[in-house]
Design a protein around this motif. Sequence first.
Motif, PDB file in Angstrom:
ATOM      1  N   UNK A 281       0.834  -1.206   0.000  1.00  0.00           N
ATOM      2  CA  UNK A 281       0.000   0.000   0.000  1.00  0.00           C
ATOM      3  C   UNK A 281       0.870   1.258   0.000  1.00  0.00           C
ATOM      4  N   UNK A 282       0.443   2.269  -0.741  1.00  0.00           N
ATOM      5  CA  UNK A 282       1.193   3.521  -0.832  1.00  0.00           C
ATOM      6  C   UNK A 282       1.339   4.161   0.548  1.00  0.00           C
ATOM      7  N   UNK A 283       2.549   4.647   0.831  1.00  0.00           N
ATOM      8  CA  UNK A 283       2.822   5.304   2.100  1.00  0.00           C
ATOM      9  C   UNK A 283       3.956   6.308   1.909  1.00  0.00           C
ATOM     10  N   UNK A 284       4.073   7.247   2.843  1.00  0.00           N
ATOM     11  CA  UNK A 284       5.107   8.286   2.764  1.00  0.00           C
ATOM     12  C   UNK A 284       5.717   8.515   4.141  1.00  0.00           C
ATOM     13  N   UNK A 285       7.029   8.750   4.146  1.00  0.00           N
ATOM     14  CA  UNK A 285       7.711   9.159   5.373  1.00  0.00           C
ATOM     15  C   UNK A 285       7.784  10.681   5.360  1.00  0.00           C
ATOM     16  N   UNK A 286       7.379  11.304   6.472  1.00  0.00           N
ATOM     17  CA  UNK A 286       7.342  12.763   6.539  1.00  0.00           C
ATOM     18  C   UNK A 286       8.002  13.240   7.831  1.00  0.00           C
ATOM     19  N   UNK A 287       8.451  14.478   7.785  1.00  0.00           N
ATOM     20  CA  UNK A 287       8.940  15.174   8.972  1.00  0.00           C
ATOM     21  C   UNK A 287       7.855  16.167   9.388  1.00  0.00           C
ATOM     22  N   UNK A 288       7.504  16.142  10.664  1.00  0.00           N
ATOM     23  CA  UNK A 288       6.464  17.023  11.185  1.00  0.00           C
ATOM     24  C   UNK A 288       7.060  17.964  12.229  1.00  0.00           C
ATOM     25  N   UNK A 289       6.698  19.233  12.134  1.00  0.00           N
ATOM     26  CA  UNK A 289       7.132  20.215  13.123  1.00  0.00           C
ATOM     27  C   UNK A 289       5.896  20.930  13.675  1.00  0.00           C
ATOM     28  N   UNK A 290       5.484  20.604  14.903  1.00  0.00           N
ATOM     29  CA  UNK A 290       4.340  21.307  15.484  1.00  0.00           C
ATOM     30  C   UNK A 290       4.757  22.695  15.965  1.00  0.00           C
TER      31      UNK A 290
END
Length: 270
Positions: free
Chosen positions: A153-162
């Motif tokens: 299944x399609x997936x993505x690794x992301x960086x999150x900055x709250x």
Amino acid sequence: MAVERLYEDDEYVIINKPYDMYINSDNENEKNTVACHIASHDSHLSSSSDPLHFVQRLDYSTSGILCIAKSKSSAARAGKLFEKRLTKKYYLAIVRGHVVFDLADIKYAVGTDLTPENTHKMSAAVDSSTLCGEPRAAHTRLLLLETGHYSGDAASVVLLKPVTGRRHQLRVHCDAAGHTLLGDYTYSDRRDSAPHRMFLHAARLVLPFQTKTLDIQTQEPFFRDPELSSKWKSDRVHIKYRSKEDFLSACDVIDRSYTVGLKYQEFSLK
């Protein structure tokens, strides 16, 4: 799971919290807590012989950096940094679907989910009809790091900055942007139960105290786990991030105010 101590001095202990672990519990029989692993089951109570002060929180399912103070005065100093938004927090996450932008600002207000069946969820005010109680302004930055497939299944690794710190903010904002966290049982309406964990990890915390700045970082957590790496097929690495040096460079990108050369999108209530 062991609780790794990343930093410790006379005022603070900063640890790497495992996923699926409580921070503390009033139930003395509950041993799956950070408090039990580094002190005692009642260390979060003022009546404890050796109390600890948790100046931030991580969800049960979230792993990563957690700052704990050893005194009320130390907790107050760290608490002011969080309150005044002087800290910097960076999270690694894997989300469902292929993210089609490079960088995004998600600015939906976050409040209590008022749907009748809800008991503890939060909600993003994506439009005027959203059942969102007492919404408060919220802001998350998202940077695309890698696209691939998890179990096909399609997936993505992301960086999150709250930028702000609302309850469940990152989980709610990713869901509102159309990319629910991989393994997030709650915000997938109880459908995403196959992964062995929720893929959200607090990877870096910067605390700018007056006397010194603490810049604490963990190793990349996901692909060191054979349960993920055996099911992951990478399509494209957009920004390198798996070494500590590369991760710091990715943080520099998400910190920039400009978006030259990046496909940008903003999510906000118009």
